[in-house]
Design an enzyme around this catalytic site. Structure first.
Site, PDB file in Angstrom:
ATOM      1  N   GLU A  61      65.797  55.274  61.904  1.00 15.46           N
ATOM      2  CA  GLU A  61      65.694  55.269  63.364  1.00 15.46           C
ATOM      3  C   GLU A  61      64.236  55.163  63.797  1.00 15.46           C
ATOM      4  OE1 GLU A  61      66.667  58.205  67.187  1.00 15.46           O
ATOM      5  OE2 GLU A  61      67.545  58.639  65.222  1.00 15.46           O
ATOM      6  N   GLU A  75      69.463  68.135  65.737  1.00  9.78           N
ATOM      7  CA  GLU A  75      70.414  67.568  66.707  1.00  9.78           C
ATOM      8  C   GLU A  75      71.414  66.660  65.994  1.00  9.78           C
ATOM      9  OE1 GLU A  75      70.723  63.715  69.099  1.00  9.78           O
ATOM     10  OE2 GLU A  75      68.788  64.650  69.546  1.00  9.78           O
ATOM     11  N   HIS A  76      70.926  65.816  65.088  1.00  8.01           N
ATOM     12  CA  HIS A  76      71.822  64.955  64.306  1.00  8.01           C
ATOM     13  C   HIS A  76      72.751  65.779  63.417  1.00  8.01           C
ATOM     14  CE1 HIS A  76      70.184  60.648  64.560  1.00  8.01           C
ATOM     15  NE2 HIS A  76      69.538  61.340  65.500  1.00  8.01           N
ATOM     16  N   HIS A  95      64.838  67.212  66.473  1.00  2.70           N
ATOM     17  CA  HIS A  95      65.672  66.015  66.564  1.00  2.70           C
ATOM     18  C   HIS A  95      66.566  65.881  65.337  1.00  2.70           C
ATOM     19  CE1 HIS A  95      66.092  61.525  65.855  1.00  2.70           C
ATOM     20  NE2 HIS A  95      66.737  61.704  66.987  1.00  2.70           N
TER      21      HIS A  95
END
Length: 473
Positions: free
Chosen positions: A161, A84-85, A81
């Site tokens: 997040e 991905e950012h 993840h």
């Protein structure tokens, strides 16, 4: 579906609804008799799928990588993840933060997501912009640039997040804890976003190592849906992705720990003053579509539709309508995992009810289905509802791109994906009963209780969790 308006002719309306649903089913069967998607491979091993939809001059372009959170190195949870950012940073051709701005200037939309089994990137643009977004996506497949400062800044974004989406949400905390308890050895136990203490240690080297190993054309699937033809996509794909060499160290074989037999039900209790009403949750380990026996996953879809989908489901009618011990009840079947699936059930206690009553009634409803099966009317309505959902989703090109991409990335074929309505139609009442007996086995489950609790001591933690394992059933 809830019908709020009163009706003077209920039998007539019921007959009309049945006729319309039947027509939908027949339409779906005929509409998908012939293949809708076409596929081919580039010389470097990249799989390409084209789904033609000529209704509007728009395309959805998606790249699916065969890597997700369950493929992460031990101790580096969240790296899939995190990467991905970071993919939205820079390359030699694109400045920091410019990728999405360029797509926006083209009049398009873009985003990305990470799951346990895949990481996907997508853009939706006018068809004459397809070549540009394909060139940009191919560029960042191999030319990503990262600085330590960019990585550290984005790591703080991920940590925030996690705090906002998980740590500040009691339901999300409970779900995370239940997943961690449901799996004995499989990495599905680890949250996609990662554990906080491990995210905090991720650095530039971790991200680049993960990127260089997994981001390669032979580990990716390109899906293009919309106003395009196969020859057009083939030409553009060869000019962009086709120039990228394959990585022989990565491929379709993904070796992961195999979950051992589960012999004891587990129970969790989480107390949190932010929880609101008390609620009961249960997860069952179940086979996914790619791991199930033929027809088994489809039977689970039908079973959960009857048991837990909407206000006509058995759980809702029993707990909310008849006994009034819950204000809401439902559930779902997650069958699109690479290694396993999950059946989830829940109920929110009504005022004056306790969770012992709620759990006992859920167990009773499940036991009744396992012992006595479902009715032919329930079976018919469930199958029609599932097929109707499939047809409605087919009306959206982005949904189509996701349907094919997700299926293919976990090992399904185009035929599997397109034959799903016919497979649902073949499910019998006996199949549904068998699925309930096999998959709704308390020994392969985790039950969770989320309880509100007044915070009387500001110096102590607001959250308390406990877990027990009990050999039930």
């Amino acid at each position: 579906m809830r019908i709020l308006a009163s009706c003077r002719f209920p039998l007539l309306v019921s007959s009309l609804v049945t006729a319309l649903m039947l027509a939908t089913t027949l339409s779906a069967t005929s509409a998908h008799a012939a293949p809708r998607a076409n596929e081919f491979k580039l010389a470097n091993g990249m799989q390409v799928v084209v789904i033609e939809d000529k209704r509007a001059p728009v395309v959805t372009h998606m790249v699916w990588y065969r890597v997700g959170a369950a493929d992460e190195p031990r101790g580096e949870s969240g790296i899939a993840h995190f990467l991905e950012h970071l993919m939205f940073k820079s390359t030699d051709k694109i400045a920091v933060g410019e990728f999405s701005k360029i797509v926006a200037r083209l009049g398009g939309q873009d985003n990305a997501f990470t799951s346990q089994d895949t990481t996907a990137y997508f853009q939706r643009v006018a068809k004459d912009r397809l070549a540009k977004v394909m060139s940009m996506e191919a560029d960042r497949m191999v030319n990503l640039r990262l600085t330590d400062n960019e990585v550290l800044t984005e790591r703080n974004v991920i940590l925030e997040e996690r705090r906002s989406r998980v740590d500040n949400n009691p339901s999300a905390i409970l779900s995370e804890q239940m997943d961690a308890t449901l799996y004995y050895s499989h990495p599905y136990a680890i949250p996609v976003i990662g554990w906080e203490h491990e995210i905090a240690r991720l650095d530039r080297e971790d991200a680049l190592n993960f990127y260089k190993h997994y981001y390669a054309p032979n580990n990716a699937i390109l899906v293009v849906s919309g106003d395009v033809g196969v020859d057009e996509v083939r030409k553009l794909a060869e000019e962009t992705y086709g120039k990228i060499p394959s990585n022989p160290e990565v491929g379709a074989n993904r070796l992961r720990p195999v979950e051992p037999p589960q012999l004891a039900a587990r129970e969790l209790v989480l107390t949190d003053p932010r929880a609101g009403k008390a609620s009961f949750h249960r997860y069952y380990l179940a086979p996914s579509y790619v791991k199930a026996q033929k027809g088994e996953a489809e039977s689970l879809d039908v079973l959960v539709r009857i048991l837990a989908n909407g206000s006509t489901s058995r759980l809702y009618k029993s707990l909310v309508v008849d006994k009034k011990i819950a204000s809401s009840a439902g559930g779902w079947y997650h069958g699109d995992g690479l290694d396993s699936g999950k059946v989830a059930l829940y109920a929110i206690a009504a005022d004056g009810s306790d969770l012992d009553q709620v759990e006992a009634e859920i167990d009773r409803v499940i036991a009744d289905v396992a012992k006595n099966g479902v009715t032919e009317d329930e079976l018919r309505r469930a199958k029609m509802g599932l097929t109707a959902d499939y047809v409605y989703e087919s009306d959206n090109q982005s949904n189509m791109a996701r349907r094919y991409g997700w299926g293919l990335v976990v090992g399904q074929s185009i035929e599997d994906i397109e034959e799903w309505p016919a497979a649902i139609e073949r499910v019998t009442a006996a199949d549904v009963q068998k699925a309930a007996q096999k998959s709704l086995d308390i020994r392969q489950s985790v039950s969770g209780r989320l309880l509100p609790e007044a915070d009387n001591d500001p110096g102590t933690s607001n959250k308390r969790a406990s877990a027990t394992a009990s050999p039930r059933g």
